[in-house]
Design a protein around this motif. Structure first.
Motif, PDB file in Angstrom:
ATOM      1  N   MET A   1      88.438  33.042  68.153  1.00 22.54           N
ATOM      2  CA  MET A   1      87.325  32.464  68.870  1.00 22.54           C
ATOM      3  C   MET A   1      86.488  31.622  67.913  1.00 22.54           C
ATOM      4  O   MET A   1      86.143  32.063  66.830  1.00 22.54           O
ATOM      5  CB  MET A   1      86.468  33.561  69.501  1.00 22.54           C
ATOM      6  N   ASP A   2      86.150  30.446  68.325  1.00 19.61           N
ATOM      7  CA  ASP A   2      85.333  29.538  67.535  1.00 19.61           C
ATOM      8  C   ASP A   2      83.862  29.787  67.869  1.00 19.61           C
ATOM      9  O   ASP A   2      83.390  29.461  68.951  1.00 19.61           O
ATOM     10  CB  ASP A   2      85.729  28.093  67.858  1.00 19.61           C
ATOM     11  N   LEU A   3      83.143  30.376  66.938  1.00 19.44           N
ATOM     12  CA  LEU A   3      81.754  30.731  67.202  1.00 19.44           C
ATOM     13  C   LEU A   3      80.809  29.538  67.182  1.00 19.44           C
ATOM     14  O   LEU A   3      79.648  29.675  67.558  1.00 19.44           O
ATOM     15  CB  LEU A   3      81.280  31.777  66.204  1.00 19.44           C
ATOM     16  N   THR A   4      81.288  28.371  66.775  1.00 17.84           N
ATOM     17  CA  THR A   4      80.423  27.194  66.808  1.00 17.84           C
ATOM     18  C   THR A   4      80.102  26.786  68.234  1.00 17.84           C
ATOM     19  O   THR A   4      79.159  26.046  68.467  1.00 17.84           O
ATOM     20  CB  THR A   4      81.066  25.999  66.067  1.00 17.84           C
ATOM     21  N   GLU A   5      80.879  27.298  69.187  1.00 17.69           N
ATOM     22  CA  GLU A   5      80.659  26.970  70.590  1.00 17.69           C
ATOM     23  C   GLU A   5      79.763  27.994  71.303  1.00 17.69           C
ATOM     24  O   GLU A   5      79.471  27.842  72.481  1.00 17.69           O
ATOM     25  CB  GLU A   5      82.001  26.864  71.317  1.00 17.69           C
ATOM     26  N   VAL A   6      79.329  29.011  70.570  1.00 16.55           N
ATOM     27  CA  VAL A   6      78.491  30.057  71.145  1.00 16.55           C
ATOM     28  C   VAL A   6      77.049  29.799  70.713  1.00 16.55           C
ATOM     29  O   VAL A   6      76.774  29.598  69.533  1.00 16.55           O
ATOM     30  CB  VAL A   6      78.946  31.450  70.662  1.00 16.55           C
ATOM     31  N   SER A   7      76.138  29.818  71.670  1.00 13.17           N
ATOM     32  CA  SER A   7      74.733  29.546  71.357  1.00 13.17           C
ATOM     33  C   SER A   7      74.079  30.758  70.701  1.00 13.17           C
ATOM     34  O   SER A   7      74.558  31.891  70.823  1.00 13.17           O
ATOM     35  CB  SER A   7      73.970  29.165  72.620  1.00 13.17           C
ATOM     36  N   GLN A   8      72.965  30.511  70.032  1.00 11.44           N
ATOM     37  CA  GLN A   8      72.216  31.605  69.424  1.00 11.44           C
ATOM     38  C   GLN A   8      71.723  32.569  70.489  1.00 11.44           C
ATOM     39  O   GLN A   8      71.707  33.787  70.286  1.00 11.44           O
ATOM     40  CB  GLN A   8      71.034  31.073  68.605  1.00 11.44           C
ATOM     41  N   ALA A   9      71.337  32.046  71.641  1.00 10.44           N
ATOM     42  CA  ALA A   9      70.880  32.911  72.738  1.00 10.44           C
ATOM     43  C   ALA A   9      71.993  33.847  73.190  1.00 10.44           C
ATOM     44  O   ALA A   9      71.752  35.031  73.455  1.00 10.44           O
ATOM     45  CB  ALA A   9      70.386  32.060  73.905  1.00 10.44           C
ATOM     46  N   GLN A  10      73.218  33.341  73.262  1.00 11.22           N
ATOM     47  CA  GLN A  10      74.354  34.182  73.648  1.00 11.22           C
ATOM     48  C   GLN A  10      74.618  35.255  72.592  1.00 11.22           C
ATOM     49  O   GLN A  10      74.898  36.403  72.926  1.00 11.22           O
ATOM     50  CB  GLN A  10      75.603  33.323  73.867  1.00 11.22           C
ATOM     51  N   LEU A  11      74.530  34.877  71.323  1.00  5.38           N
ATOM     52  CA  LEU A  11      74.718  35.851  70.248  1.00  5.38           C
ATOM     53  C   LEU A  11      73.629  36.922  70.283  1.00  5.38           C
ATOM     54  O   LEU A  11      73.905  38.107  70.089  1.00  5.38           O
ATOM     55  CB  LEU A  11      74.722  35.153  68.883  1.00  5.38           C
ATOM     56  N   ASN A  12      72.405  36.507  70.572  1.00  3.54           N
ATOM     57  CA  ASN A  12      71.308  37.469  70.691  1.00  3.54           C
ATOM     58  C   ASN A  12      71.547  38.433  71.845  1.00  3.54           C
ATOM     59  O   ASN A  12      71.276  39.630  71.732  1.00  3.54           O
ATOM     60  CB  ASN A  12      69.978  36.743  70.882  1.00  3.54           C
ATOM     61  N   ASP A  13      72.061  37.921  72.967  1.00  2.87           N
ATOM     62  CA  ASP A  13      72.369  38.772  74.121  1.00  2.87           C
ATOM     63  C   ASP A  13      73.443  39.797  73.769  1.00  2.87           C
ATOM     64  O   ASP A  13      73.342  40.968  74.138  1.00  2.87           O
ATOM     65  CB  ASP A  13      72.824  37.935  75.316  1.00  2.87           C
ATOM     66  N   ILE A  14      74.459  39.361  73.049  1.00  2.00           N
ATOM     67  CA  ILE A  14      75.536  40.269  72.642  1.00  2.00           C
ATOM     68  C   ILE A  14      74.993  41.352  71.716  1.00  2.00           C
ATOM     69  O   ILE A  14      75.287  42.534  71.877  1.00  2.00           O
ATOM     70  CB  ILE A  14      76.686  39.480  71.967  1.00  2.00           C
TER      71      ILE A  14
END
Length: 53
Positions: A1-14
Motif C-alpha cells: 500500500m502506498d501511504l502517500t495516497e492516504v491523508s493525515q486525517a485518515q491516518l489519525n482515524d486509524i
C-alpha cells in the motif's frame, strides 16, 4: 500500500480506532483508558510522596 495516497486525517482515524480497541493485556480496557489509569496512579503516588498524605 502506498501511504502517500492516504491523508493525515485518515491516518489519525486509524490511530484513534486502534487506540480505542479493548485489549486483554489491559484488563479489557482500551489503551487510552489504561494510560489514564496509569497516569492517575502515578500522580496519586507522587502527591503522596510530596505531601505525605
Amino acid at each position: 500500500m502506498d501511504l502517500t495516497e492516504v491523508s493525515q486525517a485518515q491516518l489519525n482515524d486509524i490511530a484513534r480506532l486502534l487506540n480505542q480497541r479493548l485489549r486483554k493485556t489491559f484488563g479489557w480496557h482500551a489503551s487510552e483508558e489504561a494510560m489514564v489509569q496509569e497516569l492517575n496512579r502515578f500522580i496519586k503516588k507522587t502527591l503522596h510522596l510530596i505531601f505525605k498524605l
